[in-house]
Enzyme design. Structure first.
Site, mmCIF file in Angstrom:
data_model
loop_
_atom_site.group_PDB
_atom_site.id
_atom_site.type_symbol
_atom_site.label_atom_id
_atom_site.label_comp_id
_atom_site.label_asym_id
_atom_site.label_seq_id
_atom_site.Cartn_x
_atom_site.Cartn_y
_atom_site.Cartn_z
ATOM 1 N N TYR A 56 0.837 -1.205 0.000
ATOM 2 C CA TYR A 56 0.000 0.000 0.000
ATOM 3 C C TYR A 56 0.872 1.255 0.000
ATOM 4 O O TYR A 56 1.517 1.576 0.996
ATOM 5 C CB TYR A 56 -0.956 0.004 1.203
ATOM 6 C CG TYR A 56 -1.861 -1.219 1.258
ATOM 7 C CD1 TYR A 56 -2.328 -1.821 0.092
ATOM 8 C CD2 TYR A 56 -2.249 -1.769 2.466
ATOM 9 C CE1 TYR A 56 -3.148 -2.939 0.129
ATOM 10 C CE2 TYR A 56 -3.069 -2.889 2.520
ATOM 11 C CZ TYR A 56 -3.512 -3.472 1.349
ATOM 12 O OH TYR A 56 -4.314 -4.577 1.395
ATOM 13 N N HIS A 120 0.236 -12.013 0.344
ATOM 14 C CA HIS A 120 -0.644 -11.021 -0.288
ATOM 15 C C HIS A 120 -0.964 -11.343 -1.751
ATOM 16 O O HIS A 120 -0.072 -11.391 -2.585
ATOM 17 C CB HIS A 120 0.048 -9.652 -0.204
ATOM 18 C CG HIS A 120 -0.862 -8.481 -0.377
ATOM 19 N ND1 HIS A 120 -0.459 -7.190 -0.149
ATOM 20 C CD2 HIS A 120 -2.168 -8.399 -0.757
ATOM 21 C CE1 HIS A 120 -1.460 -6.363 -0.390
ATOM 22 N NE2 HIS A 120 -2.510 -7.075 -0.763
HETATM 23 P P1 NAD Z 1 -13.519 -0.365 1.278
HETATM 24 O O1 NAD Z 1 -14.687 -1.064 0.683
HETATM 25 O O2 NAD Z 1 -13.330 -0.389 2.728
HETATM 26 O O3 NAD Z 1 -13.632 1.133 0.717
HETATM 27 C C1 NAD Z 1 -12.792 2.148 1.019
HETATM 28 C C2 NAD Z 1 -13.411 3.410 0.441
HETATM 29 O O4 NAD Z 1 -14.621 3.675 1.144
HETATM 30 C C3 NAD Z 1 -12.535 4.632 0.606
HETATM 31 O O5 NAD Z 1 -12.702 5.442 -0.531
HETATM 32 C C4 NAD Z 1 -13.136 5.316 1.816
HETATM 33 O O6 NAD Z 1 -12.918 6.706 1.819
HETATM 34 C C5 NAD Z 1 -14.585 4.993 1.661
HETATM 35 N N1 NAD Z 1 -15.322 5.006 2.931
HETATM 36 C C6 NAD Z 1 -15.039 4.303 4.052
HETATM 37 N N2 NAD Z 1 -15.938 4.587 5.002
HETATM 38 C C7 NAD Z 1 -16.806 5.462 4.468
HETATM 39 C C8 NAD Z 1 -17.968 6.131 4.958
HETATM 40 N N3 NAD Z 1 -18.419 5.953 6.195
HETATM 41 N N4 NAD Z 1 -18.623 6.975 4.117
HETATM 42 C C9 NAD Z 1 -18.185 7.177 2.854
HETATM 43 N N5 NAD Z 1 -17.095 6.576 2.341
HETATM 44 C C10 NAD Z 1 -16.415 5.731 3.143
HETATM 45 O O7 NAD Z 1 -12.224 -0.902 0.510
HETATM 46 P P2 NAD Z 1 -10.732 -1.104 0.938
HETATM 47 O O8 NAD Z 1 -10.177 0.061 1.654
HETATM 48 O O9 NAD Z 1 -10.059 -1.575 -0.307
HETATM 49 O O10 NAD Z 1 -10.780 -2.363 1.893
HETATM 50 C C11 NAD Z 1 -10.591 -2.261 3.275
HETATM 51 C C12 NAD Z 1 -9.220 -2.743 3.697
HETATM 52 O O11 NAD Z 1 -9.112 -4.146 3.486
HETATM 53 C C13 NAD Z 1 -8.020 -2.162 2.932
HETATM 54 O O12 NAD Z 1 -7.683 -0.893 3.434
HETATM 55 C C14 NAD Z 1 -6.979 -3.218 3.172
HETATM 56 O O13 NAD Z 1 -6.428 -3.071 4.459
HETATM 57 C C15 NAD Z 1 -7.802 -4.501 3.130
HETATM 58 N N6 NAD Z 1 -7.801 -5.114 1.783
HETATM 59 C C16 NAD Z 1 -6.937 -6.132 1.554
HETATM 60 C C17 NAD Z 1 -6.872 -6.699 0.295
HETATM 61 C C18 NAD Z 1 -5.898 -7.823 0.041
HETATM 62 O O14 NAD Z 1 -5.293 -8.312 0.967
HETATM 63 N N7 NAD Z 1 -5.720 -8.260 -1.168
HETATM 64 C C19 NAD Z 1 -7.686 -6.238 -0.748
HETATM 65 C C20 NAD Z 1 -8.590 -5.227 -0.461
HETATM 66 C C21 NAD Z 1 -8.644 -4.669 0.811
#
Ligand code: NAD
Length: 317
Positions: A56, A120
């Protein structure tokens, strides 16, 4: 805040957890101070599980997270990071590299030990290498007391049984799946009983579909097809027009399922994390949820896939 057991790890994780990819500017260029305040707010509100990766922002997320956690008692939070992916298209799953990468992650995070270490996005790997080389390297770190539990992550679903069926019980204790258990895509669902039988804890990420089910929509790099993006955008607007907050329902939908230990949500905005914790604890308006599921029906379970050809899921439809 409610907490659930993560498989058989003995870790009691908050049902909503903090995804730190936004600290690496995954969705927008963030203000570091605001990012740090978001982490501190998450902890203050009872979130105890935090996920990051050297991928990230090419180490930026881990660096900022390390700063945010300075002075916070190490035993007060459960920390997960990853090995194997180090930037766009930069993968290395060799034993030497994952071991060295883990050391570097620890330095950035200001710790000697992480509670969960994931490999990952293994859809980009030769799964023989994951089974025969990367996992044994992580087992050594576990035996040395530097890793609590081992996990694997990825977008495709077929990669999970492909590895778990070839690995001794208890080696992989958690899976992290993303975008496959949310309002518009529940393809993870039929696999959950399999994970339960294996004693593997389920971490669900991206309840908003990496931003698709928010007002701002997904980032430019979002890998979904134009149909999925458009279908989600339309549903966000339809919901908004009748006073329904689709992001709230998206988070509640994922958190509601007791078979999922925790749902990671990413944000670098303290106000959003506050809202997300509130959503997770609030009663669900099932009528509104039924309306939103109806709006999303035209793209229900439409998926996107990636990685090595042999690791890709079939596309639906
Ligand atoms: P997510 O679905 O959590 O979406 C994040 C988005 O939603 C951002 O734009 C954020 O600003 C917005 N958001 C969050 N809360 C909100 C709210 N209350 N109102 C409006 N907008 C809001 O997607 P993500 O961040 O990709 O997934 C969460 C976490 O999971 C990542 O940060 C990461 O740590 C993990 N992840 C891991 C993998 C992997 O291991 N391959 C892949 C995806 C995500």
């Amino acid at each position: 805040m409610h907490y659930r057991q993560l498989g058989r790890t003995g870790l009691n994780v908050s049902v909503i957890s903090y995804g730190a990819s936004p600290l690496g500017n995954a969705f927008r260029t963030i203000d570091e101070g605001e990012g740090i305040r978001t982490v501190r707010t998450a902890l203050d509100l009872g979130i105890n599980f935090i996920d990051t990766s050297p991928h990230y922002g090419e180490t930026r997320s881990e660096t900022v997270l390390g700063r945010a956690l300075q002075g916070v008692p190490r035993e007060s939070y459960i920390l997960a990071t990853k090995v194997g992916q180090y930037g766009e298209g930069k993968f290395n799953f060799s034993a030497e590299h994952v071991t060295q990468g883990f050391d570097e992650s620890c330095r950035r995070l200001g710790t000697e030990r992480v509670d969960v270490l994931h490999i990952h996005d293994i859809e980009f790997a030769d799964l023989n290498q994951i089974v025969n080389e990367s996992l044994p390297a992580l087992v050594k770190l576990k035996e040395a007391g530097r890793v609590g539990h081992i996990g694997i992550t990825g977008l495709s679903l077929k990669i999970f049984p492909a590895v778990l069926d070839r690995t001794a019980p208890g080696v992989v204790e958690a899976v992290l799946s993303f975008c496959r258990y949310c309002l518009n895509d529940t393809a993870l669902d039929p696999l959950i009983p399999y994970f339960e039988r294996k004693g593997v804890g389920v971490i669900n990420a991206s309840a908003t579909g990496m931003g698709l089910l928010t007002d701002r929509g997904g980032p430019a790099w979002h890998p979904a097809s134009p149909e999925i993006k458009e279908g989600c955008r339309r549903a966000v607007e339809q919901a908004k027009a009748i006073g329904i907050d689709i992001t709230k329902l998206a988070i509640q939908f994922a958190v509601h399922d007791p078979r999922i230990a925790t749902t990671l949500v990413g944000t670098a905005n303290p106000e959003n994390i506050r809202k997300n914790v509130e959503y997770a604890g609030a009663p669900i308006d099932f009528e509104a949820m039924a309306r939103v599921l109806e709006f999303l029906k035209p793209i229900k379970n439409h998926n996107f896939t990636r990685g090595r050809p042999e690791n890709r899921d079939p596309l639906y439809p």
